[in-house]
Design an enzyme around this catalytic site. Structure first.
Site, PDB file in Angstrom:
ATOM      1  N   SER A  96       0.824  -1.201   0.000  1.00 15.87           N
ATOM      2  CA  SER A  96       0.000   0.000   0.000  1.00 15.87           C
ATOM      3  C   SER A  96       0.867   1.264   0.000  1.00 15.87           C
ATOM      4  O   SER A  96       1.726   1.414  -0.868  1.00 15.87           O
ATOM      5  CB  SER A  96      -0.955  -0.054   1.206  1.00 15.87           C
ATOM      6  OG  SER A  96      -1.991   0.871   1.086  1.00 15.87           O
ATOM      7  N   ASP A 139      -8.550  -3.483  -6.834  1.00 14.46           N
ATOM      8  CA  ASP A 139      -8.182  -2.903  -5.545  1.00 14.46           C
ATOM      9  C   ASP A 139      -8.827  -1.523  -5.411  1.00 14.46           C
ATOM     10  O   ASP A 139      -8.733  -0.684  -6.314  1.00 14.46           O
ATOM     11  CB  ASP A 139      -6.658  -2.782  -5.475  1.00 14.46           C
ATOM     12  CG  ASP A 139      -6.136  -2.415  -4.091  1.00 14.46           C
ATOM     13  OD1 ASP A 139      -6.918  -1.888  -3.276  1.00 14.46           O
ATOM     14  OD2 ASP A 139      -4.956  -2.653  -3.845  1.00 14.46           O
ATOM     15  N   HIS A 180      -7.129  -5.955  -1.112  1.00 15.68           N
ATOM     16  CA  HIS A 180      -5.994  -5.055  -0.916  1.00 15.68           C
ATOM     17  C   HIS A 180      -4.913  -5.812  -0.159  1.00 15.68           C
ATOM     18  O   HIS A 180      -5.127  -6.295   0.948  1.00 15.68           O
ATOM     19  CB  HIS A 180      -6.446  -3.834  -0.111  1.00 15.68           C
ATOM     20  CG  HIS A 180      -5.384  -2.801   0.079  1.00 15.68           C
ATOM     21  ND1 HIS A 180      -4.839  -2.086  -0.965  1.00 15.68           N
ATOM     22  CD2 HIS A 180      -4.770  -2.337   1.197  1.00 15.68           C
ATOM     23  CE1 HIS A 180      -3.942  -1.240  -0.504  1.00 15.68           C
ATOM     24  NE2 HIS A 180      -3.875  -1.371   0.812  1.00 15.68           N
TER      25      HIS A 180
END
Length: 537
Positions: free
Chosen positions: A223, A444, A472
């Site tokens: 991320s 995502d 994710h």
């Protein structure tokens, strides 16, 4: 995903990275003259403290590394970055693969929570050959100082005002909350805020490398951690051994534009969730089509505005809680069951339990949020004219009502932040950088697919592996195809001959039995520090 450039008196000053002959990172001064080298002391490893009364996992040890507050003044004020590790079982010979530094994202998430998870889930031969090291970025968790701006019990007392304003009066209430948070941070942390950037966190990473005595390190980031890794690779390409980026932030969109893109991506994921609930109407009886389940969802949200569930779950708390359904479909059965119990039977316990687990903010969450804002508001320029925000959010809300306004208020303190943002680092590849591995799911929501394509283009020697799903964080989450590519790369640098695809994990099984006892967070989401943080990653 949320979210370098050094700033002085509002003027951007790019701090060039130089490396001395012994491999120690050196910062250049504001006028371009090299400053003294940064030579952090070797970590003094020791036992890790208990967390919530629980002993640290076996084999985990902790330490701190002193780093400069301002890398243009490396001999000036210093702060501490907390690190932990699980050592390799192999000695430092041909079998030892060095240090694997891990980061879960945020910004603001504790990287020390990811270390044990990675160690548990890597194949045994890799686990035994890497020193796996996690760190709390500056301002976070066990690092000193740890940034807190408000009392979470008071500031987040539920139910909060509805995040979707009905008119200018309600908008002013929400705007006042955003400004008060920004002011609280500015009043407490004026000395820290100018130095709370992704660039400085990347330089802290290099200080950790030097303290560990490594000439090169491997890095594995999820991320926002992919953006941090990309910035590190841009500043210190010659210090990278392996680089894995999972669920990728678009470095060309930080950060206001990235949030607008998230709104549409979360809307698509939310509609997939609504469609899944409709497919299992025999279990949840909330509607047999996406149109019907959407009506049921927003009818629930409207009802909670006037009558919060359990006196605490109003529409804003519902937003905070259900946002996590965009991160992982493994949680869909629990959320659908609680929603169904509320609508069909008037039971509020399921919603309240979900809020307590996934939406309620404690001191650690407030620390994460404060650092999230500190980094994002400082990294890049944000609109200071609220009319711009209102126009953009009004337009976005028409097509993406699920997240637009909650996401806007989550980031709105940046419109009032005491330190203005600068120009982000121009992320790019380098001939000195080894080939890298990029992992991404197609749908995502937190870090849309477009970001992976951008980074793939910016790093020409990269390979992209795409999971045909929407979760994710795709690696170490149970997909053997993805994990096979990860293991091969970490083992010896092997990449697929060309970009590759992996099938999505099977959809979750519907179950009404989960309403009264929602499960603990999915292990990977917990390791990534995800709270359902709006706009976070």
């Amino acid at each position: 995903m949320k979210r370098v450039v050094g700033i002085v008196a509002g003027t951007a000053v790019l701090v060039a990275g130089i490396v001395s002959a012994d491999g120690v990172a050196v910062a250049s001064g504001a006028r371009g003259a090299p400053a003294a080298p940064i030579a952090p002391a070797a970590p003094d490893w020791g036992p890790c403290p208990q967390v919530s009364g629980k002993p640290a996992p076996a084999g985990l040890e902790c330490a701190t590394v002193r780093v400069p507050l301002d890398y243009r003044e490396p001999l000036g004020h210093s702060i501490k970055v907390a690190i932990n590790r699980i050592k390799a079982k192999t000695s430092r010979d041909a079998d030892h693969l060095g240090t694997l530094l891990v980061n879960p994202g945020g910004p603001g998430a504790s990287g020390r929570n990811l270390t044990s998870y990675v160690a548990r889930n890597l194949p045994g031969d890799l686990r035994d050959r890497y020193d796996i090291v996690g760190f709390d970025p500056r301002g976070v968790g066990a690092s000193e100082p740890a940034m807190h701006c408000v009392d979470p019990d008071a500031y987040y007392k539920a139910p909060r005002p509805d995040a979707v304003p009905r008119g200018r009066a309600e908008e002013r209430v929400l705007l006042s909350r955003a400004a008060s948070y920004a002011n609280a941070c500015g009043n407490r942390w004026a000395w820290l805020l100018p130095h709370l950037t992704t660039e400085n966190s990347a330089r802290d990473m290099d200080a950790i490398r030097a303290a560990l005595g490594e000439r090169k390190i491997s890095y594995f980031g999820y991320s926002y951690g992919t953006y941090l890794g990309a910035v590190y690779a841009t500043l210190f390409p010659q210090r990278v051994k392996r680089l894995v980026l999972d669920s990728v932030v678009d470095p060309n969109a930080v950060w206001y534009e990235a949030n607008l893109r998230q709104n549409g991506a979360f809307e698509r994921r939310h509609r997939l969730f609504l469609g899944w609930v409709a497919e299992h109407n025999s279990v949840y009886t909330l509607g047999a089509t996406t149109k019907q389940t959407s009506f049921a969802y927003y009818a629930m949200r409207n009802r909670l505005r006037d009558r919060p569930a359990g006196g605490v779950v109003g529409p804003s708390e519902l937003d905070d809680t259900f946002t996590i359904t965009g991160y992982s479909d493994k949680l869909w059965p629990a959320f659908a069951a609680a929603w169904s119990a509320y609508v069909r039977k008037g039971e509020v316990k399921g919603l309240v339990d979900l809020y307590d687990k996934h939406g309620k903010v404690d001191a650690a969450d407030e620390n994460s949020y404060a650092v999230y804002l500190g980094v994002q508001c400082r990294d890049a320029r944000w609109p200071r004219d609220w009319d711009r925000w209102r126009a953009d959010m009004t337009r976005s809300h028409r097509s993406a009502p699920f997240l637009t306004w909650p996401n806007a208020w989550y980031n709105a303190p940046c419109a009032f932040w005491h330190v203005r943002g600068g120009e982000p680092v121009k992320v790019h590849g380098s001939p000195k950088l080894p080939p890298i591995l990029i992992l991404q799911s197609r749908d995502d929501a937190a870090t849309p697919y477009r970001g992976a394509l951008t980074v793939h283009r910016l790093f020409p020697r990269s390979r992209l592996v795409v999971e045909q799903g929407g979760n994710h964080g795709v690696s170490l989450g149970g997909n053997q195809c993805v994990d096979g590519h990860l293991a091969a790369y970490l083992r010896d640098g092997s990449l697929p001959a060309r970009d590759a695809g992996c099938r999505a994990l099977p959809e979750p099984n519907a179950s009404a039995r989960m309403a009264a006892n929602p499960p603990e967070r999915h292990d990977l989401l917990s390791a990534l520090g995800l709270l359902g943080l709006l706009g976070g990653g």
